[in-house]
Write a protein that holds these residues in place. Sequence first.
Motif, PDB file in Angstrom:
ATOM      1  N   LEU A  80       0.866  -1.170   0.000  1.00 40.27           N
ATOM      2  CA  LEU A  80       0.000   0.000   0.000  1.00 40.27           C
ATOM      3  C   LEU A  80       0.905   1.223   0.000  1.00 40.27           C
ATOM      4  CD1 LEU A  80      -2.761   1.452   0.290  1.00 40.27           C
ATOM      5  CD2 LEU A  80      -2.464   1.258   2.778  1.00 40.27           C
ATOM      6  N   VAL A  81       0.719   2.093  -0.987  1.00 37.68           N
ATOM      7  CA  VAL A  81       1.511   3.315  -1.097  1.00 37.68           C
ATOM      8  C   VAL A  81       0.556   4.498  -1.059  1.00 37.68           C
ATOM      9  CG1 VAL A  81       3.202   4.618  -2.452  1.00 37.68           C
ATOM     10  CG2 VAL A  81       3.207   2.098  -2.522  1.00 37.68           C
ATOM     11  N   GLU A  82       0.805   5.414  -0.128  1.00 35.89           N
ATOM     12  CA  GLU A  82      -0.043   6.592   0.008  1.00 35.89           C
ATOM     13  C   GLU A  82       0.712   7.835  -0.434  1.00 35.89           C
ATOM     14  OE1 GLU A  82      -2.249   6.895   3.710  1.00 35.89           O
ATOM     15  OE2 GLU A  82      -1.733   4.814   4.160  1.00 35.89           O
ATOM     16  N   GLY A  83       0.061   8.634  -1.277  1.00 34.60           N
ATOM     17  CA  GLY A  83       0.648   9.870  -1.764  1.00 34.60           C
ATOM     18  C   GLY A  83      -0.258  11.047  -1.474  1.00 34.60           C
ATOM     19  N   GLU A  84       0.210  12.240  -1.748  1.00 31.03           N
ATOM     20  CA  GLU A  84      -0.545  13.441  -1.426  1.00 31.03           C
ATOM     21  C   GLU A  84      -1.833  13.561  -2.239  1.00 31.03           C
ATOM     22  OE1 GLU A  84       2.229  16.550  -2.185  1.00 31.03           O
ATOM     23  OE2 GLU A  84       2.541  15.983  -4.291  1.00 31.03           O
ATOM     24  N   ASN A  85      -1.910  12.846  -3.374  1.00 31.78           N
ATOM     25  CA  ASN A  85      -3.102  12.924  -4.223  1.00 31.78           C
ATOM     26  C   ASN A  85      -3.858  11.605  -4.341  1.00 31.78           C
ATOM     27  OD1 ASN A  85      -2.505  15.626  -4.819  1.00 31.78           O
ATOM     28  ND2 ASN A  85      -1.199  15.034  -6.537  1.00 31.78           N
ATOM     29  N   GLY A  86      -3.423  10.578  -3.609  1.00 35.41           N
ATOM     30  CA  GLY A  86      -4.120   9.302  -3.711  1.00 35.41           C
ATOM     31  C   GLY A  86      -3.290   8.153  -3.177  1.00 35.41           C
ATOM     32  N   SER A  87      -3.720   6.941  -3.491  1.00 38.52           N
ATOM     33  CA  SER A  87      -3.034   5.749  -2.989  1.00 38.52           C
ATOM     34  C   SER A  87      -3.063   4.650  -4.037  1.00 38.52           C
ATOM     35  CB  SER A  87      -3.686   5.247  -1.699  1.00 38.52           C
ATOM     36  OG  SER A  87      -5.031   4.842  -1.943  1.00 38.52           O
ATOM     37  N   ILE A  88      -2.135   3.714  -3.888  1.00 33.43           N
ATOM     38  CA  ILE A  88      -2.081   2.522  -4.743  1.00 33.43           C
ATOM     39  C   ILE A  88      -2.029   1.314  -3.828  1.00 33.43           C
ATOM     40  CG2 ILE A  88      -0.950   1.369  -6.672  1.00 33.43           C
ATOM     41  CD1 ILE A  88       0.771   4.010  -6.911  1.00 33.43           C
ATOM     42  N   GLN A  89      -2.920   0.367  -4.026  1.00 29.32           N
ATOM     43  CA  GLN A  89      -2.907  -0.861  -3.241  1.00 29.32           C
ATOM     44  C   GLN A  89      -2.640  -2.042  -4.166  1.00 29.32           C
ATOM     45  OE1 GLN A  89      -6.436  -1.680  -0.932  1.00 29.32           O
ATOM     46  NE2 GLN A  89      -5.352  -3.121   0.379  1.00 29.32           N
ATOM     47  N   LEU A  90      -1.548  -2.740  -3.912  1.00 27.08           N
ATOM     48  CA  LEU A  90      -1.235  -3.984  -4.613  1.00 27.08           C
ATOM     49  C   LEU A  90      -1.812  -5.119  -3.783  1.00 27.08           C
ATOM     50  CD1 LEU A  90       0.143  -5.858  -6.639  1.00 27.08           C
ATOM     51  CD2 LEU A  90       2.311  -5.467  -5.431  1.00 27.08           C
ATOM     52  N   THR A  91      -2.818  -5.781  -4.313  1.00 28.58           N
ATOM     53  CA  THR A  91      -3.555  -6.784  -3.561  1.00 28.58           C
ATOM     54  C   THR A  91      -3.321  -8.176  -4.152  1.00 28.58           C
ATOM     55  OG1 THR A  91      -5.570  -6.605  -4.900  1.00 28.58           O
ATOM     56  CG2 THR A  91      -5.315  -5.025  -3.103  1.00 28.58           C
ATOM     57  N   HIS A  92      -4.085  -9.147  -3.641  1.00 32.44           N
ATOM     58  CA  HIS A  92      -4.013 -10.514  -4.143  1.00 32.44           C
ATOM     59  C   HIS A  92      -4.338 -10.553  -5.641  1.00 32.44           C
ATOM     60  CE1 HIS A  92      -4.836 -10.826   0.174  1.00 32.44           C
ATOM     61  NE2 HIS A  92      -4.195 -11.982   0.142  1.00 32.44           N
ATOM     62  N   ASP A  93      -3.870 -11.607  -6.284  1.00 33.76           N
ATOM     63  CA  ASP A  93      -4.158 -11.852  -7.705  1.00 33.76           C
ATOM     64  C   ASP A  93      -3.626 -10.742  -8.600  1.00 33.76           C
ATOM     65  OD1 ASP A  93      -5.511 -14.217  -7.000  1.00 33.76           O
ATOM     66  OD2 ASP A  93      -7.368 -13.107  -6.664  1.00 33.76           O
ATOM     67  N   PHE A  94      -2.528 -10.096  -8.162  1.00 35.02           N
ATOM     68  CA  PHE A  94      -1.796  -9.137  -8.981  1.00 35.02           C
ATOM     69  C   PHE A  94      -2.616  -7.896  -9.336  1.00 35.02           C
ATOM     70  CE2 PHE A  94      -1.021 -13.584 -10.481  1.00 35.02           C
ATOM     71  CZ  PHE A  94       0.040 -13.843  -9.630  1.00 35.02           C
ATOM     72  N   GLN A  95      -3.623  -7.606  -8.530  1.00 35.10           N
ATOM     73  CA  GLN A  95      -4.471  -6.434  -8.764  1.00 35.10           C
ATOM     74  C   GLN A  95      -3.835  -5.188  -8.131  1.00 35.10           C
ATOM     75  OE1 GLN A  95      -7.777  -6.724 -10.439  1.00 35.10           O
ATOM     76  NE2 GLN A  95      -6.605  -8.554 -10.985  1.00 35.10           N
ATOM     77  N   LEU A  96      -3.893  -4.079  -8.858  1.00 32.93           N
ATOM     78  CA  LEU A  96      -3.446  -2.795  -8.329  1.00 32.93           C
ATOM     79  C   LEU A  96      -4.613  -1.818  -8.400  1.00 32.93           C
ATOM     80  CD1 LEU A  96      -0.714  -3.853 -10.294  1.00 32.93           C
ATOM     81  CD2 LEU A  96       0.214  -2.218  -8.654  1.00 32.93           C
ATOM     82  N   ARG A  97      -5.010  -1.324  -7.234  1.00 36.07           N
ATOM     83  CA  ARG A  97      -6.148  -0.414  -7.128  1.00 36.07           C
ATOM     84  C   ARG A  97      -5.625   0.997  -6.866  1.00 36.07           C
ATOM     85  NH1 ARG A  97     -10.976  -2.741  -6.521  1.00 36.07           N
ATOM     86  NH2 ARG A  97     -11.775  -1.075  -5.159  1.00 36.07           N
ATOM     87  N   ILE A  98      -5.913   1.899  -7.796  1.00 40.65           N
ATOM     88  CA  ILE A  98      -5.430   3.272  -7.721  1.00 40.65           C
ATOM     89  C   ILE A  98      -6.607   4.157  -7.329  1.00 40.65           C
ATOM     90  CG2 ILE A  98      -4.253   5.128  -8.970  1.00 40.65           C
ATOM     91  CD1 ILE A  98      -3.537   2.798 -11.056  1.00 40.65           C
ATOM     92  N   THR A  99      -6.490   4.791  -6.161  1.00 43.02           N
ATOM     93  CA  THR A  99      -7.570   5.622  -5.647  1.00 43.02           C
ATOM     94  C   THR A  99      -7.129   7.079  -5.574  1.00 43.02           C
ATOM     95  OG1 THR A  99      -8.469   3.795  -4.347  1.00 43.02           O
ATOM     96  CG2 THR A  99      -9.131   6.025  -3.704  1.00 43.02           C
ATOM     97  N   THR A 100      -7.904   7.958  -6.199  1.00 45.58           N
ATOM     98  CA  THR A 100      -7.722   9.404  -6.077  1.00 45.58           C
ATOM     99  C   THR A 100      -9.068   9.997  -5.664  1.00 45.58           C
ATOM    100  OG1 THR A 100      -8.274   9.847  -8.396  1.00 45.58           O
ATOM    101  CG2 THR A 100      -5.967   9.376  -7.891  1.00 45.58           C
ATOM    102  N   ARG A 101      -9.131  11.306  -5.577  1.00 52.35           N
ATOM    103  CA  ARG A 101     -10.383  11.941  -5.158  1.00 52.35           C
ATOM    104  C   ARG A 101     -11.501  11.755  -6.185  1.00 52.35           C
ATOM    105  NH1 ARG A 101      -6.422  15.214  -2.862  1.00 52.35           N
ATOM    106  NH2 ARG A 101      -6.711  15.511  -0.615  1.00 52.35           N
ATOM    107  N   THR A 102     -11.141  11.318  -7.379  1.00 55.09           N
ATOM    108  CA  THR A 102     -12.162  11.091  -8.407  1.00 55.09           C
ATOM    109  C   THR A 102     -12.682   9.657  -8.413  1.00 55.09           C
ATOM    110  OG1 THR A 102     -10.497  10.567 -10.087  1.00 55.09           O
ATOM    111  CG2 THR A 102     -11.154  12.870  -9.877  1.00 55.09           C
ATOM    112  N   GLY A 103     -12.090   8.773  -7.591  1.00 52.58           N
ATOM    113  CA  GLY A 103     -12.546   7.393  -7.529  1.00 52.58           C
ATOM    114  C   GLY A 103     -11.406   6.396  -7.599  1.00 52.58           C
TER     115      GLY A 103
END
Length: 341
Positions: free
Chosen positions: A245-268
């Motif tokens: 899990l990497v958190e930045g000033e404009n959002g975050s990236i979560q590397l989860t099971h099954d090689f999924q990467l979820r990128i979250t910003t204020r837009t979704g």
Amino acid sequence: MLKFAVIGTGFWANYQIPAWFEVGGVELVALYNRTRSRAEGFAQQFNVANVYDDVDELLDQHAAELDFVDIITDVDTHSFFTAKAVARGLDVICQKPMSSGLEAARQMVEVGHRAGVRLFIHENFRWQAPIRKLKEIIDSGVIGRPFKARVSFCSAFPVFDNQPFLAELDQFILTDIGSHILDVCRFLFGEAESLYCQTSRVNPRIKGEDVANVLLRMQSGLTCYAEMSYASILEREAFPQTLALVEGENGSIQLTHDFQLRITTRTGTVTTEGRPTLYSWLDPAYAVVHASIVDCNRNLLAGLQGTGQTETTADDNFETIRLVYAAYDSATRNKVIYLNR
């Protein structure tokens, strides 16, 4: 076509050798193993004519035609075999961790420098497809400046079943997994300026620690929590994946099971993948690890050929080894270790 010899035909040679053939541009000339019959089995499988149970005999017979050796043995033998190859003027690729202690690793680096040969470390976790994808997303700037991260390798996988020697190590998870995970932290976030570590042994049948938690302060100001465990009974087993899990000033990236990467910003949130290539010779259950060996070998070959820059030189990997033994020092003394003092 570069010619090479493999020193050590144990568990990992099952994957490093076919990974070389997947890359191409190399010819495997000779095999060494202390148990000759083991090497003979690999020779039959990979059509290698020359088999030895005496490493000096192999090197004396073939040093003139070899371009490099690939050392795939237990950590306690790395310095010994490296010195043998370096004395013949051969470039060396050595399995991680580089050596069984910080001073031994330092000496390996210096021996290579004095001989004018190249020493590379086979550190492949940073070459895993989801880790490379994570780095790509961080570098894209989509989450802005990262300020906080967690890198996690926690599992209940019975690692001692196929590598029983690990149970006999006085220092286990930081040398075995920490050398991977701390290298991933360096790859993603740069160098550390300090760290604090706590370890424990949960499994009573092993000698070393099987849990380690390391808090790193990176030179960039980012705080990174690296957690490692082979004692974690979780709802969903992650092995052999590294999660993050990497958190930045404009959002975050979560590397989860099954090689999924979820990128979250204020837009979704958007989801992408970092799936490994499924080569015919790998075990699909460990594809993320086995496939990374191909990309690692390709990068090593570019360095050997002089056509590209190798990431995991011995000089670079020594900085990872510094973190491993600084973590042990921190856990022993229960103190923050400042790395540049």
